[in-house]
Motif scaffolding. Structure first.
Motif, PDB file in Angstrom:
ATOM      1  N   ILE A   1      62.717  50.438  46.931  1.00 53.42           N
ATOM      2  CA  ILE A   1      61.612  50.320  45.970  1.00 53.42           C
ATOM      3  C   ILE A   1      60.770  49.068  46.214  1.00 53.42           C
ATOM      4  N   SER A   2      61.357  48.060  46.836  1.00 54.41           N
ATOM      5  CA  SER A   2      60.582  46.844  47.088  1.00 54.41           C
ATOM      6  C   SER A   2      59.437  47.112  48.075  1.00 54.41           C
ATOM      7  N   THR A   3      59.614  48.070  48.964  1.00 52.59           N
ATOM      8  CA  THR A   3      58.522  48.444  49.872  1.00 52.59           C
ATOM      9  C   THR A   3      57.355  48.990  49.065  1.00 52.59           C
ATOM     10  N   THR A   4      57.663  49.849  48.118  1.00 52.65           N
ATOM     11  CA  THR A   4      56.631  50.425  47.259  1.00 52.65           C
ATOM     12  C   THR A   4      55.951  49.340  46.450  1.00 52.65           C
ATOM     13  N   GLN A   5      56.749  48.504  45.834  1.00 55.57           N
ATOM     14  CA  GLN A   5      56.237  47.488  44.915  1.00 55.57           C
ATOM     15  C   GLN A   5      55.485  46.377  45.636  1.00 55.57           C
ATOM     16  N   ASN A   6      56.014  45.908  46.745  1.00 53.57           N
ATOM     17  CA  ASN A   6      55.441  44.733  47.403  1.00 53.57           C
ATOM     18  C   ASN A   6      54.371  45.054  48.434  1.00 53.57           C
ATOM     19  N   THR A   7      54.364  46.281  48.939  1.00 57.59           N
ATOM     20  CA  THR A   7      53.441  46.618  50.011  1.00 57.59           C
ATOM     21  C   THR A   7      52.390  47.643  49.610  1.00 57.59           C
ATOM     22  N   TYR A   8      52.769  48.624  48.809  1.00 58.46           N
ATOM     23  CA  TYR A   8      51.879  49.754  48.575  1.00 58.46           C
ATOM     24  C   TYR A   8      51.110  49.735  47.260  1.00 58.46           C
ATOM     25  N   THR A   9      51.619  49.113  46.233  1.00 59.79           N
ATOM     26  CA  THR A   9      50.881  49.086  44.970  1.00 59.79           C
ATOM     27  C   THR A   9      50.208  47.737  44.798  1.00 59.79           C
ATOM     28  N   HIS A  10      48.986  47.787  44.331  1.00 54.58           N
ATOM     29  CA  HIS A  10      48.180  46.582  44.141  1.00 54.58           C
ATOM     30  C   HIS A  10      47.539  46.638  42.766  1.00 54.58           C
ATOM     31  N   LEU A  11      47.420  45.490  42.113  1.00 53.65           N
ATOM     32  CA  LEU A  11      46.747  45.451  40.816  1.00 53.65           C
ATOM     33  C   LEU A  11      45.254  45.633  41.011  1.00 53.65           C
ATOM     34  N   THR A  12      44.674  46.489  40.203  1.00 52.42           N
ATOM     35  CA  THR A  12      43.232  46.696  40.259  1.00 52.42           C
ATOM     36  C   THR A  12      42.546  45.753  39.264  1.00 52.42           C
ATOM     37  N   LYS A  13      41.257  45.625  39.404  1.00 56.77           N
ATOM     38  CA  LYS A  13      40.494  44.797  38.465  1.00 56.77           C
ATOM     39  C   LYS A  13      40.662  45.326  37.045  1.00 56.77           C
ATOM     40  N   ALA A  14      40.654  46.642  36.887  1.00 58.65           N
ATOM     41  CA  ALA A  14      40.821  47.235  35.555  1.00 58.65           C
ATOM     42  C   ALA A  14      42.167  46.846  34.948  1.00 58.65           C
ATOM     43  N   GLN A  15      43.208  46.826  35.752  1.00 55.37           N
ATOM     44  CA  GLN A  15      44.524  46.428  35.241  1.00 55.37           C
ATOM     45  C   GLN A  15      44.549  44.952  34.862  1.00 55.37           C
ATOM     46  N   ARG A  16      43.938  44.113  35.669  1.00 61.83           N
ATOM     47  CA  ARG A  16      43.893  42.674  35.355  1.00 61.83           C
ATOM     48  C   ARG A  16      43.106  42.432  34.069  1.00 61.83           C
ATOM     49  N   ASP A  17      41.976  43.127  33.937  1.00 59.86           N
ATOM     50  CA  ASP A  17      41.162  42.986  32.726  1.00 59.86           C
ATOM     51  C   ASP A  17      41.919  43.474  31.503  1.00 59.86           C
ATOM     52  N   ASP A  18      42.619  44.596  31.637  1.00 57.54           N
ATOM     53  CA  ASP A  18      43.390  45.144  30.528  1.00 57.54           C
ATOM     54  C   ASP A  18      44.493  44.173  30.111  1.00 57.54           C
ATOM     55  N   PHE A  19      45.177  43.605  31.085  1.00 62.57           N
ATOM     56  CA  PHE A  19      46.228  42.636  30.779  1.00 62.57           C
ATOM     57  C   PHE A  19      45.653  41.426  30.051  1.00 62.57           C
ATOM     58  N   ALA A  20      44.527  40.920  30.539  1.00 67.50           N
ATOM     59  CA  ALA A  20      43.897  39.756  29.907  1.00 67.50           C
ATOM     60  C   ALA A  20      43.522  40.065  28.460  1.00 67.50           C
ATOM     61  N   GLU A  21      42.995  41.256  28.233  1.00 62.86           N
ATOM     62  CA  GLU A  21      42.615  41.668  26.879  1.00 62.86           C
ATOM     63  C   GLU A  21      43.843  41.790  25.973  1.00 62.86           C
ATOM     64  N   ARG A  22      44.898  42.414  26.479  1.00 61.21           N
ATOM     65  CA  ARG A  22      46.111  42.568  25.670  1.00 61.21           C
ATOM     66  C   ARG A  22      46.738  41.215  25.356  1.00 61.21           C
ATOM     67  N   PHE A  23      46.738  40.311  26.337  1.00 60.10           N
ATOM     68  CA  PHE A  23      47.314  38.981  26.104  1.00 60.10           C
ATOM     69  C   PHE A  23      46.475  38.208  25.092  1.00 60.10           C
ATOM     70  N   SER A  24      45.164  38.297  25.229  1.00 61.26           N
ATOM     71  CA  SER A  24      44.270  37.627  24.293  1.00 61.26           C
ATOM     72  C   SER A  24      44.511  38.139  22.876  1.00 61.26           C
ATOM     73  N   ASN A  25      44.652  39.444  22.731  1.00 60.36           N
ATOM     74  CA  ASN A  25      44.935  40.020  21.410  1.00 60.36           C
ATOM     75  C   ASN A  25      46.300  39.568  20.894  1.00 60.36           C
ATOM     76  N   HIS A  26      47.269  39.454  21.775  1.00 65.01           N
ATOM     77  CA  HIS A  26      48.626  39.055  21.399  1.00 65.01           C
ATOM     78  C   HIS A  26      48.654  37.642  20.811  1.00 65.01           C
ATOM     79  N   ILE A  27      47.898  36.742  21.455  1.00 60.50           N
ATOM     80  CA  ILE A  27      47.901  35.360  20.959  1.00 60.50           C
ATOM     81  C   ILE A  27      46.777  35.125  19.950  1.00 60.50           C
ATOM     82  N   ASP A  28      46.081  36.217  19.619  1.00 59.52           N
ATOM     83  CA  ASP A  28      45.042  36.191  18.595  1.00 59.52           C
ATOM     84  C   ASP A  28      43.912  35.231  18.959  1.00 59.52           C
ATOM     85  N   PHE A  29      43.426  35.316  20.143  1.00 57.25           N
ATOM     86  CA  PHE A  29      42.295  34.502  20.606  1.00 57.25           C
ATOM     87  C   PHE A  29      41.010  35.056  20.108  1.00 57.25           C
TER      88      PHE A  29
END
Length: 110
Positions: free
Chosen positions: A82-110
């Motif tokens: 599974i490390s081949t899949t995780q470390n080599t084949y899957t990459h975070l997209t801009k949409a995923q990074r933006d979604d994470f930032a939004e969820r984290f911001s909401n979590h800490i109530d920014f």
């Protein structure tokens, strides 16, 4: 998504060798043919050509972005580790990074 699954299941029925690229007769295709198709298509679209194998990375990344688990992607790509899949084949997209930032911001109530 359902239509894609239907097409893939139909493809599987008519492709006993499980090759990704086949001739119009369902026979083996020279490895250079898909590369030429992809290069020609990219040029017509005004894009930089990419190696055919990069489509495998794109597929894995889109599966991950769509919510597939690493185990599901690993099985689909046929990786033993599974490390081949995780470390080599899957990459975070801009949409995923933006979604994470939004969820984290909401979590800490920014």
């Amino acid at each position: 998504m359902i239509r894609t699954l239907e097409l893939l299941l139909e493809w599987r029925e008519h492709n006993p060798y499980k090759w990704v690229f086949v001739s119009e007769y369902g026979k083996w295709l020279s490895p250079s043919k898909p590369r030429k198709w992809l290069r020609s298509t990219a040029e017509k679209a005004g894009l930089d050509p990419i190696p055919v194998h990069k489509l495998r990375h794109t597929h894995a990344t889109l599966l991950y972005e769509a919510g597939a688990s690493m185990e599901e992607i690993q099985r689909r790509l046929g990786h033993f580790d599974i490390s081949t899949t995780q470390n080599t084949y899957t990459h975070l997209t801009k949409a995923q990074r933006d979604d994470f930032a939004e969820r984290f911001s909401n979590h800490i109530d920014f």
